[in-house]
Design a protein around this motif. Structure first.
Motif, PDB file in Angstrom:
ATOM      1  N   ARG A   1      -4.692   5.505 -10.379  1.00 40.68           N
ATOM      2  CA  ARG A   1      -5.212   4.693  -9.319  1.00 40.68           C
ATOM      3  C   ARG A   1      -5.308   3.062  -9.970  1.00 40.68           C
TER       4      ARG A   1
ATOM      5  N   GLU B   1      -5.209   8.730   3.083  1.00 40.07           N
ATOM      6  CA  GLU B   1      -5.759   7.671   3.944  1.00 40.07           C
ATOM      7  C   GLU B   1      -5.263   6.360   3.367  1.00 40.07           C
ATOM      8  N   ILE B   2      -4.658   6.322   2.042  1.00 40.03           N
ATOM      9  CA  ILE B   2      -4.113   5.042   1.664  1.00 40.03           C
ATOM     10  C   ILE B   2      -3.062   4.522   2.452  1.00 40.03           C
TER      11      ILE B   2
ATOM     12  N   GLU C   1      -5.599  10.423  -0.630  1.00 38.91           N
ATOM     13  CA  GLU C   1      -4.402   9.842  -0.987  1.00 38.91           C
ATOM     14  C   GLU C   1      -3.678   9.432   0.571  1.00 38.91           C
TER      15      GLU C   1
ATOM     16  N   TYR D   1       0.523   4.120  -2.949  1.00 40.31           N
ATOM     17  CA  TYR D   1       0.501   5.318  -2.609  1.00 40.31           C
ATOM     18  C   TYR D   1       1.647   6.174  -3.541  1.00 40.31           C
TER      19      TYR D   1
ATOM     20  N   VAL E   1      -9.169   2.059  -1.069  1.00 41.05           N
ATOM     21  CA  VAL E   1      -7.823   2.785  -1.384  1.00 41.05           C
ATOM     22  C   VAL E   1      -7.847   3.387  -2.780  1.00 41.05           C
TER      23      VAL E   1
ATOM     24  N   THR F   1      -4.401   2.840   5.709  1.00 41.69           N
ATOM     25  CA  THR F   1      -5.201   1.519   5.221  1.00 41.69           C
ATOM     26  C   THR F   1      -4.176   0.551   5.868  1.00 41.69           C
TER      27      THR F   1
ATOM     28  N   LEU G   1       0.918  -1.159   0.172  1.00 45.03           N
ATOM     29  CA  LEU G   1      -0.032   0.173  -0.241  1.00 45.03           C
ATOM     30  C   LEU G   1       0.994   1.250   0.137  1.00 45.03           C
TER      31      LEU G   1
END
Ligand SMILES: [Zn+2]
Length: 560
Positions: free
Chosen positions: A492, A538-539, A536, A468, A531, A542, A464
């Motif tokens: 994405r 928050e990715i 972004e 990102y 995601v 995660t 992840l």
């Protein structure tokens, strides 16, 4: 008579087989989610049914729940996002395991911290026992010059110490380690390597590229038990991070045997796509046996080799066409001769093996593409082996379209770009940087496939973080604003595909993994946030809630 019996058998087989497969209900249904299938149309589904190790159906809740039987376990995702099991297309499994066993120097901000960590480890060690660590990076220190061994030797007079730099292309030894290796001012630099020296030619402790082996070769190899422990530590970490397939970027028969033992015993769950690394002589037995595409459960494939053409950019070991901007006397190093790269590629191709070559500098990349082009002409059909360049970091503009033209996969690591970006301009200057440094967009636009990975333990193994970095070209703090060479960011959808569908293609596994479609292996990951839609930042927050490999839940976070 014979015909009749055979006919009866065939009829029986049909009679028995068809009703059974039609009546058996799924073992597991995931419903009420946002399931990113990464199929050709990037379909998003609500539900998915698994029977045995395969995906039975993907679709709407209504459509999938219809298959439910009395023994079917149903998990309500409560809207959670699901992605295909993630591939790391370039990781070092035993290296990750070893880094979990050894001193982790990542994040140290000056040399004294390293010396302190070694001092604490010495206090627990037996006399003479090796102290091994990794992931220091003098570029993170206020003083970015190479360290010298004296402070380290003072805290560890009786224990040999060897500490590898973050990129694996340089190491720092103390005096005890250098004594074991008989290093002195009289020692010559080995081909493809350099001993950093002081005023009187004495080794300072820092060894570059092939010179590392002078000391590293003195470290006793792990026992079978230690090796299995390394693999299992890495396996546990990969499951936790949603990695369901790893492409092991350079290993040998001993590790392959350990994988087999651990998989057969049901202890290792992550699928492994092996790249064998060694001399031509050591590879010959594998070539004679031929590519091993699968065991029955598709856990292990042995059908690729790995060659290392040059060093890394951080230590100015990457082979460049023109001199380094911050060291005009150097164009970097080829760590394997062009003749050997050609000989191994040729032998692998004749044996039906894929060739993957580490190439970072533009000179190394050109050499590798030239070699692939030549071998593709000499070995009919070898283009279909999907040759790979590992890293492909700095490309001359003329070479960018050659990836698609030759069907060569660019196996790149998004976090390498965001780790390296602070000092890339100094190393190669702005013009070369803008032309060809980590140019994902230019490669995709030219029709090339990018398989993504982390090169763990060089970078953090968390995919992840890679996702990102691929989307933002920013570091975890959000720098630089807007992204470094922002026009080279991935969308994405492209970023997710690079960790799934494209990576599966790079491992010849696209019919089995890489997307969530009926008939494929049930490898998937349930995430704590979406995601593909959330911000972004928050990715990076995660986490993985659940990892499923071949229909089996191999990781589940405690809070769901
Ligand atoms: Zn690597």
């Amino acid at each position: 008579m014979i015909r009749t019996v055979l006919g009866t058998f065939a009829a029986l087989a049909l009679f028995v087989a068809i009703p059974r497969s039609q009546s058996a209900a799924p073992d597991l249904i995931l419903q009420n989610g946002r399931i990113y299938t990464v199929d050709a149309a990037n379909t998003v589904a609500e539900a998915l049914a698994i029977r045995g190790d395969r995906i039975e159906r993907v679709g709407s809740d209504v459509d999938v729940l219809r298959l439910r039987g009395p023994a079917t376990r149903v998990i309500d995702l409560n809207g959670a996002a699901v992605v295909p099991g993630l591939h790391d297309s370039h990781g070092h499994v035993t290296g990750l395991g070893e880094s979990l066993q050894n001193l982790d120097l990542r994040g140290t901000t000056n040399y004294q911290q390293i010396v302190d960590l070694v001092r604490m480890r010495v206090a627990m060690a037996k006399p003479g026992e090796w102290i091994v660590g990794r992931a220091w990076d003098q570029n993170d220190w206020a003083d970015t010059r190479w360290p010298t061994h004296e402070a380290l030797s003072a805290v560890s007079p009786a224990n040999p110490v060897y500490l590898t730099r973050v990129d694996g292309h340089a190491g720092l030894a103390n005096k005890a380690a250098m004594d074991l290796a008989r290093l002195s001012s009289a020692s010559a630099d080995p081909p493809g390597g350099q001993i950093i020296r002081g005023e009187r030619q004495e080794p300072t402790g820092v060894l570059i590229d092939n010179a590392q082996a002078l000391v590293a070769s003195r470290i006793p190899p792990p026992s079978d038990r230690q090796l299995e422990e390394q693999i299992l530590l890495a396996d546990t970490e990969m499951r936790r991070l949603g990695i369901t397939t790893v492409h092991d970027a350079g290993t040998d028969g001993r590790v392959v045997d350990a994988y087999k033992r651990l998989m057969d015993a049901g202890r290792m769950k992550t699928r492994v796509y092996v790249m064998l690394r060694g001399s031509l002589a050591s590879l010959q037995p594998f070539f004679a046996k031929g590519p091993v595409a699968d065991d029955a459960r598709h856990r292990l494939a042995v059908r690729a080799i790995k060659i290392v053409a040059d060093g890394a950019l951080g230590s100015r070991g990457a082979a460049m066409l023109e001199p380094y901007s911050d060291e005009p006397s150097s164009r970097g190093l080829l760590t394997t001769s062009p003749e050997e790269i050609y000989a191994q590629t040729l032998a692998a191709s004749k044996a039906g093996f894929q060739t993957a070559v580490h190439a970072i500098g533009d000179r190394a990349n050109r050499l590798v593409l030239d070699t692939f082009e030549r071998v593709q002409k000499e070995v009919p059909g070898s283009r279909s082996l999907r040759m790979r360049v590992e890293h492909a970091q700095i490309l001359d503009a003329a070479d960018i379209p050659r990836f698609a033209a030759l069907g060569v996969i660019a196996s790149m690591q998004a976090t390498h770009a965001t780790s390296d970006m602070p000092w890339v301009p100094a190393r190669i200057g702005r013009a070369r940087m803008e032309e060809g440094a980590y140019v994902w967009r230019k490669l995709i636009a030219s029709g090339a496939r990018i398989a993504n990975g982390s090169d763990f333990p060089v970078e953090e193994p968390d995919p992840l973080r890679g996702l990102y970095a691929a989307i933002t070209r920013q570091d975890p703090a959000g720098q630089p604003a807007g992204g470094w060479m922002a026009d080279q960011r991935m969308t994405r959808a492209e970023a997710l595909a690079s960790f799934t569908r494209e990576a599966a293609y790079a491992a010849h596994a696209e019919s089995l993994t890489g997307s969530l479609e009926a008939g494929k292996l049930a490898d998937l990951v349930v995430l704590s946030s979406d995601v593909m839609q959330r911000s972004e930042v928050e990715i990076l927050k995660t986490t993985v809630r659940m990892t499923i490999v071949g229909g089996e839940i191999v990781y589940e976070s405690r809070r769901r």
